[in-house]
Design a protein around this motif. Structure first.
Motif, PDB file in Angstrom:
ATOM      1  N   SER A 143       0.844  -1.193   0.000  1.00  0.00           N
ATOM      2  CA  SER A 143       0.000   0.000   0.000  1.00  0.00           C
ATOM      3  C   SER A 143       0.880   1.244   0.000  1.00  0.00           C
ATOM      4  O   SER A 143       1.898   1.256   0.688  1.00  0.00           O
ATOM      5  N   PRO A 144       0.572   2.304  -0.719  1.00  0.00           N
ATOM      6  CA  PRO A 144      -0.610   2.438  -1.567  1.00  0.00           C
ATOM      7  C   PRO A 144      -0.387   1.806  -2.954  1.00  0.00           C
ATOM      8  O   PRO A 144       0.748   1.585  -3.359  1.00  0.00           O
ATOM      9  N   ILE A 145      -1.491   1.543  -3.638  1.00  0.00           N
ATOM     10  CA  ILE A 145      -1.443   1.100  -5.029  1.00  0.00           C
ATOM     11  C   ILE A 145      -2.049   2.214  -5.877  1.00  0.00           C
ATOM     12  O   ILE A 145      -3.093   2.771  -5.519  1.00  0.00           O
ATOM     13  N   ASN A 146      -1.380   2.548  -6.958  1.00  0.00           N
ATOM     14  CA  ASN A 146      -1.911   3.580  -7.873  1.00  0.00           C
ATOM     15  C   ASN A 146      -2.704   2.893  -8.979  1.00  0.00           C
ATOM     16  O   ASN A 146      -2.151   2.084  -9.720  1.00  0.00           O
ATOM     17  N   VAL A 147      -3.978   3.203  -9.064  1.00  0.00           N
ATOM     18  CA  VAL A 147      -4.842   2.466  -9.995  1.00  0.00           C
ATOM     19  C   VAL A 147      -5.401   3.379 -11.090  1.00  0.00           C
ATOM     20  O   VAL A 147      -5.939   4.450 -10.823  1.00  0.00           O
ATOM     21  N   SER A 148      -5.243   2.931 -12.328  1.00  0.00           N
ATOM     22  CA  SER A 148      -5.879   3.608 -13.462  1.00  0.00           C
ATOM     23  C   SER A 148      -7.292   3.060 -13.566  1.00  0.00           C
ATOM     24  O   SER A 148      -7.487   1.945 -14.042  1.00  0.00           O
ATOM     25  N   VAL A 149      -8.246   3.832 -13.111  1.00  0.00           N
ATOM     26  CA  VAL A 149      -9.636   3.350 -13.058  1.00  0.00           C
ATOM     27  C   VAL A 149     -10.347   3.659 -14.381  1.00  0.00           C
ATOM     28  O   VAL A 149     -10.987   2.805 -14.974  1.00  0.00           O
ATOM     29  N   LYS A 175     -12.625  -4.752  -2.637  1.00  0.00           N
ATOM     30  CA  LYS A 175     -11.937  -5.790  -1.857  1.00  0.00           C
ATOM     31  C   LYS A 175     -10.654  -5.229  -1.224  1.00  0.00           C
ATOM     32  O   LYS A 175     -10.382  -5.430  -0.046  1.00  0.00           O
ATOM     33  N   LEU A 176      -9.892  -4.496  -2.038  1.00  0.00           N
ATOM     34  CA  LEU A 176      -8.636  -3.915  -1.539  1.00  0.00           C
ATOM     35  C   LEU A 176      -8.927  -2.846  -0.484  1.00  0.00           C
ATOM     36  O   LEU A 176      -8.283  -2.799   0.566  1.00  0.00           O
ATOM     37  N   ALA A 177      -9.909  -2.009  -0.768  1.00  0.00           N
ATOM     38  CA  ALA A 177     -10.243  -0.911   0.158  1.00  0.00           C
ATOM     39  C   ALA A 177     -10.705  -1.473   1.488  1.00  0.00           C
ATOM     40  O   ALA A 177     -10.269  -1.020   2.559  1.00  0.00           O
ATOM     41  N   ASN A 178     -11.550  -2.507   1.445  1.00  0.00           N
ATOM     42  CA  ASN A 178     -12.050  -3.089   2.694  1.00  0.00           C
ATOM     43  C   ASN A 178     -10.938  -3.739   3.507  1.00  0.00           C
ATOM     44  O   ASN A 178     -11.055  -3.909   4.708  1.00  0.00           O
ATOM     45  N   ALA A 179      -9.848  -4.111   2.821  1.00  0.00           N
ATOM     46  CA  ALA A 179      -8.709  -4.714   3.530  1.00  0.00           C
ATOM     47  C   ALA A 179      -7.729  -3.636   4.010  1.00  0.00           C
ATOM     48  O   ALA A 179      -6.651  -3.945   4.501  1.00  0.00           O
ATOM     49  N   VAL A 203     -16.967   8.820 -10.054  1.00  0.00           N
ATOM     50  CA  VAL A 203     -16.450   9.385  -8.789  1.00  0.00           C
ATOM     51  C   VAL A 203     -17.407   9.105  -7.629  1.00  0.00           C
ATOM     52  O   VAL A 203     -16.968   8.923  -6.496  1.00  0.00           O
ATOM     53  N   LYS A 204     -18.696   9.008  -7.928  1.00  0.00           N
ATOM     54  CA  LYS A 204     -19.639   8.655  -6.845  1.00  0.00           C
ATOM     55  C   LYS A 204     -19.358   7.237  -6.352  1.00  0.00           C
ATOM     56  O   LYS A 204     -19.367   6.974  -5.155  1.00  0.00           O
ATOM     57  N   ASP A 205     -19.086   6.329  -7.280  1.00  0.00           N
ATOM     58  CA  ASP A 205     -18.722   4.960  -6.892  1.00  0.00           C
ATOM     59  C   ASP A 205     -17.442   4.969  -6.055  1.00  0.00           C
ATOM     60  O   ASP A 205     -17.369   4.340  -5.002  1.00  0.00           O
ATOM     61  N   LEU A 206     -16.439   5.665  -6.536  1.00  0.00           N
ATOM     62  CA  LEU A 206     -15.145   5.662  -5.848  1.00  0.00           C
ATOM     63  C   LEU A 206     -15.257   6.313  -4.461  1.00  0.00           C
ATOM     64  O   LEU A 206     -14.589   5.896  -3.512  1.00  0.00           O
ATOM     65  N   TYR A 207     -16.120   7.283  -4.385  1.00  0.00           N
ATOM     66  CA  TYR A 207     -16.308   7.993  -3.102  1.00  0.00           C
ATOM     67  C   TYR A 207     -16.870   7.046  -2.031  1.00  0.00           C
ATOM     68  O   TYR A 207     -16.618   7.231  -0.840  1.00  0.00           O
ATOM     69  N   LYS A 208     -17.585   6.000  -2.468  1.00  0.00           N
ATOM     70  CA  LYS A 208     -18.110   5.016  -1.502  1.00  0.00           C
ATOM     71  C   LYS A 208     -16.946   4.331  -0.781  1.00  0.00           C
ATOM     72  O   LYS A 208     -17.118   3.768   0.277  1.00  0.00           O
ATOM     73  N   LEU A 209     -15.771   4.341  -1.405  1.00  0.00           N
ATOM     74  CA  LEU A 209     -14.615   3.649  -0.820  1.00  0.00           C
ATOM     75  C   LEU A 209     -13.691   4.612  -0.059  1.00  0.00           C
ATOM     76  O   LEU A 209     -12.581   4.244   0.313  1.00  0.00           O
ATOM     77  N   TYR A 210     -14.121   5.844   0.133  1.00  0.00           N
ATOM     78  CA  TYR A 210     -13.375   6.778   0.974  1.00  0.00           C
ATOM     79  C   TYR A 210     -13.387   6.235   2.400  1.00  0.00           C
ATOM     80  O   TYR A 210     -14.405   5.723   2.822  1.00  0.00           O
ATOM     81  N   PRO A 211     -12.353   6.274   3.208  1.00  0.00           N
ATOM     82  CA  PRO A 211     -11.079   6.952   2.969  1.00  0.00           C
ATOM     83  C   PRO A 211      -9.985   6.060   2.365  1.00  0.00           C
ATOM     84  O   PRO A 211      -8.869   6.537   2.216  1.00  0.00           O
TER      85      PRO A 211
END
Ligand code: SF4
Length: 434
Positions: A143-149, A175-179, A203-211
């Protein structure tokens, strides 16, 4: 596979155990070492069994008692000992596919390796990873991993990456965020594909995985003049970049209110193209996405105004500063401010147009030595030439077309000074040479 040892640190455990350069580290606790991540992870213990192949082929098994975090004190020839993973996509915006023939071989390698993401900050798509690879990231806490979404819309992502297995990005990120793995996300915006409403959905989807995902950087697609026989791509212009900034405004305002950051930030090119005011420093937080060209102008502008009073007023000197079209106006303003502060300092800013890749490529980091030599007259160059570090390969003195600092110094018969993004570096470098 090669885990050849290239260096033994003096006074280390390895030296004490008579491990030598040229020896090969085979395994730790019976697990074969594929990369530096295996090495670091497996070594985190107070007792390890290390298998070494000596230069003469003899195999040593060494029992090591040590502090939990203590290193053996060895360095390897390569951080990734097997082959770096190449990508299995065919992205419609891929820059590698738009390179001319004849450039250095490594530029054509399409890497997509999560280990390089962790070790060197490369962006990965997560498309060529098995579930075991994802589990390894989690187990090793890479961590961190840089992801091209690019998009979380499965069908659209499959289309943009030209890969029918690319659609499950949200599940993988989740899965990664929850871990607890931190994820820096990037989006290459292609008008007509993943911008506008699609961008907001992503971005709304990605925001669900904040922080776990703290922020997202969006950069505009780049097209070189060598793009042939590939899908049509529309570039951003004044109107469409303005519209994209408006598109994300409400979302940014909401997250600024809720979590004190805009969550998604668009790169500087959108502001320059649209003519919109560059946001204040608070908008960019810790400037974490500077490598993506997000906030570079603000950082430069603020550090110049903050550090201008550090400019020596008794010194004398002249400098030629080289940049691309994107940053030209900003750097010219800084040059004028420097000259006004010390009348004996002259700073000429040269805008180099990217004829090599095509004029729509405006960032300084993609300029070539040949464009610089063709466009700047030798007799116009002042005492020193200042060039930004991102024009050169990381850690080396070589440009995209293999022109080196040495070549440029010989051509212009002047010394080249390499400068970072920040204005304070520029002031400091000028102070050192006047
Ligand atoms: S993942 Fe990267 S290297 Fe691979 S095709 Fe897409 S843009 Fe090119």
């Amino acid at each position: 596979m090669s885990s050849k040892i290239s260096k033994i640190i003096g006074g280390s455990i390895a030296e004490e155990l008579e491990i030598e350069t040229g020896d090969i580290l085979i395994s730790i606790n019976g697990t074969e070492i594929k990369d530096i991540i295996d090495y670091r992870f497996l070594l985190a213990d107070d007792y390890v069994e290390v298998e070494i192949e000596k230069k003469d082929g003899e195999i040593w098994t060494l029992e090591v008692e040590k502090e939990y975090e203590e290193d053996l004190g060895i360095e390897f020839e390569k951080e990734i000992m097997d082959e770096a993973k190449s990508c299995c996509n065919n992205c419609l915006f891929c820059f590698v596919d738009q390179l001319p023939v004849g450039m250095r071989k490594t530029l054509y390698f399409k890497d997509d390796d999560s280990r390089l993401s962790f070790l060197q900050g490369n962006f990965v798509t997560l498309t060529n990873m098995s579930d075991e690879d994802i589990d390894r990231i989690i187990r090793y806490k890479i961590s961190p991993i840089n992801v091209s979404v690019h998009t979380t819309n499965p069908k659209l992502r499959e289309k943009m990456l030209n890969n029918r297995f690319a659609g499950n990005i949200y599940q993988r990120l989740e899965k990664l965020a929850n871990a607890g793995i931190k994820l820096n996300c990037q989006i290459v915006l292609c008008p007509g594909y993943n911008n506008g409403e699609e961008l907001i959905n992503t971005v709304k989807d990605l925001y669900k995985l904040y922080p776990s995902i703290e922020n997202v950087a969006a950069v505009p697609v780049g097209v070189t003049r060598f793009r042939k026989n590939l899908n049509e791509i529309t570039l951003y212009n004044h109107e469409s970049s303005k519209k994209e900034l408006e598109n994300v405004f409400d979302f940014q305002s909401k997250t600024i209110k809720d979590i004190d950051t805009p969550f998604i930030r668009l790169s500087d090119e959108f502001y320059v193209l649209s003519g919109n005011e560059i946001p204040k420093a608070e908008f960019y937080g810790e400037f974490d996405q500077i490598e993506d060209g997000v906030g570079m102008i603000r950082l430069f502008r603020d550090s110049i105004s903050k550090d201008l009073n550090k400019l020596k007023i008794e010194g004398k000197g002249s400098f030629t500063l080289i940049t691309g079209t994107l940053a030209f106006n900003e750097i010219s303003k800084a040059a004028k401010a420097i000259e006004a502060k010390n009348n004996n300092v002259k700073v000429n800013v040269h805008k180099v147009i990217n004829y090599f890749f095509g004029e729509t490529i405006t960032v300084a980091g993609l300029l070539t030595g040949q464009d610089i030599m063709k466009q700047i007259k030798v007799e116009s160059v002042l005492e020193y030439i200042i060039m930004p570090r991102n024009m050169f390969k990381s850690g080396e003195n070589i440009m995209l077309d293999d022109v080196t600092i040495d070549d440029l110094e010989k051509y212009f018969k002047k010394k080249i000074i390499i400068c970072d993004y920040k204005g304070e570096d520029l002031i400091q470098l000028i102070n050192e040479h006047i």
